[in-house]
Write a protein that holds these residues in place. Sequence first.
Motif, PDB file in Angstrom:
ATOM      1  N   ILE A  49       0.838  -1.201   0.000  1.00  0.00           N
ATOM      2  CA  ILE A  49       0.000   0.000   0.000  1.00  0.00           C
ATOM      3  C   ILE A  49       0.874   1.252   0.000  1.00  0.00           C
ATOM      4  O   ILE A  49       0.654   2.180  -0.791  1.00  0.00           O
ATOM      5  CB  ILE A  49      -0.942   0.010   1.227  1.00  0.00           C
ATOM      6  N   VAL A  50       1.868   1.279   0.869  1.00  0.00           N
ATOM      7  CA  VAL A  50       2.770   2.432   0.960  1.00  0.00           C
ATOM      8  C   VAL A  50       3.471   2.674  -0.369  1.00  0.00           C
ATOM      9  O   VAL A  50       3.545   3.802  -0.871  1.00  0.00           O
ATOM     10  CB  VAL A  50       3.811   2.224   2.074  1.00  0.00           C
ATOM     11  N   SER A  51       3.974   1.613  -0.982  1.00  0.00           N
ATOM     12  CA  SER A  51       4.715   1.723  -2.235  1.00  0.00           C
ATOM     13  C   SER A  51       3.847   2.255  -3.374  1.00  0.00           C
ATOM     14  O   SER A  51       4.216   3.214  -4.069  1.00  0.00           O
ATOM     15  CB  SER A  51       5.293   0.356  -2.617  1.00  0.00           C
ATOM     16  N   GLU A  52       2.672   1.643  -3.566  1.00  0.00           N
ATOM     17  CA  GLU A  52       1.810   2.011  -4.694  1.00  0.00           C
ATOM     18  C   GLU A  52       1.209   3.404  -4.519  1.00  0.00           C
ATOM     19  O   GLU A  52       1.153   4.193  -5.469  1.00  0.00           O
ATOM     20  CB  GLU A  52       0.702   0.975  -4.871  1.00  0.00           C
ATOM     21  N   VAL A  53       0.771   3.711  -3.307  1.00  0.00           N
ATOM     22  CA  VAL A  53       0.167   5.028  -3.053  1.00  0.00           C
ATOM     23  C   VAL A  53       1.207   6.126  -3.209  1.00  0.00           C
ATOM     24  O   VAL A  53       0.959   7.154  -3.846  1.00  0.00           O
ATOM     25  CB  VAL A  53      -0.473   5.076  -1.643  1.00  0.00           C
ATOM     26  N   ILE A  83      -1.764  17.488 -10.348  1.00  0.00           N
ATOM     27  CA  ILE A  83      -3.073  16.850 -10.509  1.00  0.00           C
ATOM     28  C   ILE A  83      -3.585  16.504  -9.111  1.00  0.00           C
ATOM     29  O   ILE A  83      -2.903  15.825  -8.345  1.00  0.00           O
ATOM     30  CB  ILE A  83      -2.974  15.568 -11.364  1.00  0.00           C
ATOM     31  N   GLY A  84      -4.755  16.995  -8.781  1.00  0.00           N
ATOM     32  CA  GLY A  84      -5.313  16.771  -7.457  1.00  0.00           C
ATOM     33  C   GLY A  84      -5.699  15.318  -7.232  1.00  0.00           C
ATOM     34  O   GLY A  84      -6.156  14.629  -8.145  1.00  0.00           O
ATOM     35  N   ALA A  85      -5.511  14.850  -6.001  1.00  0.00           N
ATOM     36  CA  ALA A  85      -5.867  13.471  -5.663  1.00  0.00           C
ATOM     37  C   ALA A  85      -6.265  13.395  -4.195  1.00  0.00           C
ATOM     38  O   ALA A  85      -5.737  14.129  -3.356  1.00  0.00           O
ATOM     39  CB  ALA A  85      -4.694  12.528  -5.939  1.00  0.00           C
ATOM     40  N   LEU A  86      -7.192  12.504  -3.914  1.00  0.00           N
ATOM     41  CA  LEU A  86      -7.666  12.276  -2.546  1.00  0.00           C
ATOM     42  C   LEU A  86      -7.787  10.768  -2.342  1.00  0.00           C
ATOM     43  O   LEU A  86      -8.678  10.126  -2.889  1.00  0.00           O
ATOM     44  CB  LEU A  86      -9.023  12.960  -2.348  1.00  0.00           C
ATOM     45  N   ILE A  87      -6.860  10.195  -1.587  1.00  0.00           N
ATOM     46  CA  ILE A  87      -6.775   8.742  -1.414  1.00  0.00           C
ATOM     47  C   ILE A  87      -6.963   8.384   0.055  1.00  0.00           C
ATOM     48  O   ILE A  87      -6.239   8.876   0.921  1.00  0.00           O
ATOM     49  CB  ILE A  87      -5.424   8.209  -1.922  1.00  0.00           C
ATOM     50  N   VAL A  88      -7.926   7.513   0.316  1.00  0.00           N
ATOM     51  CA  VAL A  88      -8.255   7.094   1.675  1.00  0.00           C
ATOM     52  C   VAL A  88      -7.811   5.643   1.872  1.00  0.00           C
ATOM     53  O   VAL A  88      -8.140   4.780   1.053  1.00  0.00           O
ATOM     54  CB  VAL A  88      -9.767   7.217   1.949  1.00  0.00           C
ATOM     55  N   ILE A  89      -7.103   5.384   2.953  1.00  0.00           N
ATOM     56  CA  ILE A  89      -6.664   4.023   3.278  1.00  0.00           C
ATOM     57  C   ILE A  89      -7.395   3.571   4.536  1.00  0.00           C
ATOM     58  O   ILE A  89      -7.212   4.147   5.611  1.00  0.00           O
ATOM     59  CB  ILE A  89      -5.141   3.962   3.496  1.00  0.00           C
ATOM     60  N   LEU A 142       2.007   4.438  10.199  1.00  0.00           N
ATOM     61  CA  LEU A 142       0.578   4.360  10.527  1.00  0.00           C
ATOM     62  C   LEU A 142      -0.063   3.043  10.109  1.00  0.00           C
ATOM     63  O   LEU A 142      -1.080   2.635  10.679  1.00  0.00           O
ATOM     64  CB  LEU A 142      -0.171   5.516   9.857  1.00  0.00           C
ATOM     65  N   LEU A 143       0.510   2.378   9.103  1.00  0.00           N
ATOM     66  CA  LEU A 143      -0.116   1.173   8.558  1.00  0.00           C
ATOM     67  C   LEU A 143       0.539  -0.129   8.991  1.00  0.00           C
ATOM     68  O   LEU A 143      -0.063  -1.197   8.834  1.00  0.00           O
ATOM     69  CB  LEU A 143      -0.120   1.236   7.019  1.00  0.00           C
ATOM     70  N   LYS A 144       1.742  -0.067   9.517  1.00  0.00           N
ATOM     71  CA  LYS A 144       2.454  -1.299   9.871  1.00  0.00           C
ATOM     72  C   LYS A 144       1.689  -2.055  10.962  1.00  0.00           C
ATOM     73  O   LYS A 144       1.022  -1.449  11.806  1.00  0.00           O
ATOM     74  CB  LYS A 144       3.875  -0.996  10.345  1.00  0.00           C
ATOM     75  N   PRO A 145       1.741  -3.383  10.953  1.00  0.00           N
ATOM     76  CA  PRO A 145       1.027  -4.176  11.957  1.00  0.00           C
ATOM     77  C   PRO A 145       1.630  -3.969  13.332  1.00  0.00           C
ATOM     78  O   PRO A 145       2.846  -3.799  13.465  1.00  0.00           O
ATOM     79  CB  PRO A 145       1.222  -5.622  11.480  1.00  0.00           C
TER      80      PRO A 145
END
Length: 276
Positions: free
Chosen positions: A111-115, A127-133, A251-254
């Motif tokens: 997730i971190v890599s692709e986002v 280019i505007g973007a709004l990505i929610v995880i 924030l995302l790591k287990p």
Amino acid sequence: MQSLAEVKNYLSDVVDILIVSYVIYHLLKLMRGTRAVQLLKGITVLLVIWLISNEFELKTLEFFIENFFSVGLIAVIVIFQPELRRALEQLGRGYFFGRSSQVEDQIATKIVSEVTKAVVQLAKQKIGALIVIEKDTGLSDYIETGTVLEARLSAELLKNIFIPKAPLHDGAVIIREESVMAAGCYLPLSENPYISKDLGTRHRAGIGLSEVTDAVVVIASEETGQISLAYQGELERNLSEDELVSRLYELLKPPEKFSTVFWMRKEKEEGKEKDE
């Protein structure tokens, strides 16, 4: 002394209660942050009313509620269909009863890599973007406001979604684990009066969602090309690529499980003893 049969019955009851509690806990976890929570509260209120009507012999009220509960199983299946479907999917993948830290870490890393890859390139092109995880709080209600995709997560897909004048470029993209669940989703705007006046709707929506859920929101500004991250109502602005990678993974790591921490500490102590 208790007989062997009594001990066996006692252990069976304990195991039975633990299994049921575990299943209920995960079902409630799946429903958290969705409309199902409010519906569950409504069912609880009806149950309380039924108990009161039964206690005070309010026959008519009791009759109506009992008839309502007679079709309750079908109603529950219809009402909680998204949550039940998600639970069955996780059960089929073996996720319902927990995943190893290694698998969770691989998901977080992807997730971190692709986002990051997508957001950095979008920001460079302004280019505007709004990505929610999504994290623990379910975002099914917000997913339903957009176009459901359920597509495999990739930087290329994210970039194509936010291309100006593309059908789904307005609104937010919501990511759940390794899937892009939906695009063009509507998020609640923050009503915080202390937010900077120079922030637009995209940033206010990102902050607004982070105020009511534990989701991580990444924002690329089309005006300045800056990258921001919203979490728990706070906005971190003008992040570099390295800073974004570091913050997202943090924030995302287990979380470290007790057994892992125990063995790590034991290895450190053994190492110290050898050095001494």
